[in-house]
Design an enzyme around this catalytic site. Structure first.
Site, PDB file in Angstrom:
ATOM      1  N   TYR A  28      39.666 -15.193-116.056  1.00 30.78           N
ATOM      2  CA  TYR A  28      39.451 -15.221-117.276  1.00 30.78           C
ATOM      3  C   TYR A  28      40.130 -14.091-118.140  1.00 30.78           C
ATOM      4  CZ  TYR A  28      35.143 -17.309-115.804  1.00 30.78           C
ATOM      5  OH  TYR A  28      34.289 -18.111-115.201  1.00 30.78           O
ATOM      6  N   ASN A  81      30.995 -20.578-126.773  1.00 28.20           N
ATOM      7  CA  ASN A  81      31.299 -20.622-125.281  1.00 28.20           C
ATOM      8  C   ASN A  81      30.023 -20.444-124.648  1.00 28.20           C
ATOM      9  OD1 ASN A  81      32.084 -20.422-122.716  1.00 28.20           O
ATOM     10  ND2 ASN A  81      33.508 -18.954-123.097  1.00 28.20           N
ATOM     11  N   HIS A 129      26.673 -25.917-118.048  1.00 26.27           N
ATOM     12  CA  HIS A 129      26.564 -27.029-117.165  1.00 26.27           C
ATOM     13  C   HIS A 129      25.146 -26.913-116.518  1.00 26.27           C
ATOM     14  CE1 HIS A 129      30.843 -25.782-116.791  1.00 26.27           C
ATOM     15  NE2 HIS A 129      30.463 -24.407-116.215  1.00 26.27           N
ATOM     16  N   ASP A 177      20.185 -29.141-127.377  1.00 25.89           N
ATOM     17  CA  ASP A 177      19.216 -29.480-128.333  1.00 25.89           C
ATOM     18  C   ASP A 177      19.465 -28.421-129.540  1.00 25.89           C
ATOM     19  OD1 ASP A 177      18.214 -31.613-126.840  1.00 25.89           O
ATOM     20  OD2 ASP A 177      16.394 -30.473-126.162  1.00 25.89           O
ATOM     21  N   HIS A 233      36.135 -22.640-123.628  1.00 22.56           N
ATOM     22  CA  HIS A 233      36.293 -22.214-122.294  1.00 22.56           C
ATOM     23  C   HIS A 233      37.472 -21.482-122.264  1.00 22.56           C
ATOM     24  CE1 HIS A 233      32.327 -24.108-121.503  1.00 22.56           C
ATOM     25  NE2 HIS A 233      32.829 -25.295-121.858  1.00 22.56           N
ATOM     26  N   LEU A 234      37.559 -20.234-121.819  1.00 23.22           N
ATOM     27  CA  LEU A 234      38.774 -19.415-121.251  1.00 23.22           C
ATOM     28  C   LEU A 234      39.260 -20.276-120.221  1.00 23.22           C
ATOM     29  CD1 LEU A 234      36.526 -16.479-121.442  1.00 23.22           C
ATOM     30  CD2 LEU A 234      38.839 -16.475-122.752  1.00 23.22           C
ATOM     31  N   SER A 235      38.696 -20.723-119.254  1.00 23.43           N
ATOM     32  CA  SER A 235      39.346 -21.306-118.149  1.00 23.43           C
ATOM     33  C   SER A 235      39.198 -22.786-118.359  1.00 23.43           C
ATOM     34  CB  SER A 235      38.787 -20.914-116.807  1.00 23.43           C
ATOM     35  OG  SER A 235      37.162 -21.470-116.839  1.00 23.43           O
TER      36      SER A 235
HETATM   37  C1  DQA Z   1      33.308 -20.103-118.877  1.00 27.72           C
HETATM   38  C2  DQA Z   1      33.537 -21.358-117.822  1.00 27.72           C
HETATM   39  C3  DQA Z   1      32.077 -21.505-117.303  1.00 27.72           C
HETATM   40  O1  DQA Z   1      32.090 -22.231-116.319  1.00 27.72           O
HETATM   41  C4  DQA Z   1      31.744 -20.134-116.621  1.00 27.72           C
HETATM   42  O2  DQA Z   1      30.231 -20.254-115.884  1.00 27.72           O
HETATM   43  C5  DQA Z   1      31.923 -19.193-117.423  1.00 27.72           C
HETATM   44  C6  DQA Z   1      32.828 -18.993-118.285  1.00 27.72           C
HETATM   45  C7  DQA Z   1      34.870 -20.186-119.474  1.00 27.72           C
HETATM   46  O3  DQA Z   1      35.204 -19.612-120.546  1.00 27.72           O
HETATM   47  O4  DQA Z   1      35.854 -20.476-118.747  1.00 27.72           O
HETATM   48  O5  DQA Z   1      31.039 -18.065-117.514  1.00 27.72           O
HETATM   49  O6  DQA Z   1      32.675 -20.772-120.092  1.00 27.72           O
END
Ligand code: DQA
Length: 150
Positions: free
Chosen positions: A25, A76, A82, A89, A102-104
């Site tokens: 991250y 985010n 997931h 909703d 998402h960072l990753s």
């Molecule tokens: C995340 C990716 C998610 O799978 C993970 O649970 C996170 C961070 C990201 O920013 O990459 O907490 O949302």
């Protein structure tokens, strides 16, 4: 130029950015990312508000609270990406453009991270760029809102 209002919402464990799995991250803290977005917002005539919570209901409340005031959201949802029908909703109920950030690169990680309850209701998604992804998302979103309202 009309001032835009964009709420940046961060989900669970993102308060630990900087110390949390930095190889995944990055090393920037959430406060640093938020400050960066505020500065960019200034340049783009957008007021940026920010919020982080580890609680699903608090995130739902925040989206609901902004549904009339905000032009759009950067979201985010972190781990709730997931799992959360409720966040999905809330996004549908708000009826405003949402960029899922998402960072990753969640598609390149564990299989369960490939599923997003937000993906098909988000206006756009960005992932894998680290903290820069938030800035790219903000630029893209503001460009979209300005073009739409022209
Ligand atoms: C995340 C990716 C998610 O799978 C993970 O649970 C996170 C961070 C990201 O920013 O990459 O907490 O949302």
């Amino acid at each position: 130029m009309k001032t835009l209002h964009i709420d940046v919402i961060h989900g669970p464990n993102l308060n630990l950015l900087g110390e949390r799995e930095p190889h995944v991250y990055g090393t920037q803290t959430l406060a640093e990312i938020d400050a960066q977005l505020q500065r960019l917002g200034n340049d783009l005539s957008a007021v940026i508000t920010t919020f982080q919570s580890n609680h699903e209901g608090a995130l739902v409340d925040r989206i609901q609270a902004g549904r009339h005031q905000m032009d759009a959201f950067l979201l985010n949802p972190a781990g709730y990406t997931h799992t959360s029908v409720a966040l999905r909703d809330a996004v549908l109920a708000a009826g405003k453009p949402v960029v899922e950030v998402h960072l990753s690169n969640t598609d390149a990680r564990e299989p369960f991270r490939r599923n997003s309850f937000l993906a098909d209701v988000a206006w756009a998604r960005i992932q894998g760029f680290g903290a820069v992804g938030y800035e790219l998302a903000l630029r893209g979103l503001v460009g979209h809102l300005r073009a739409r309202d022209r």
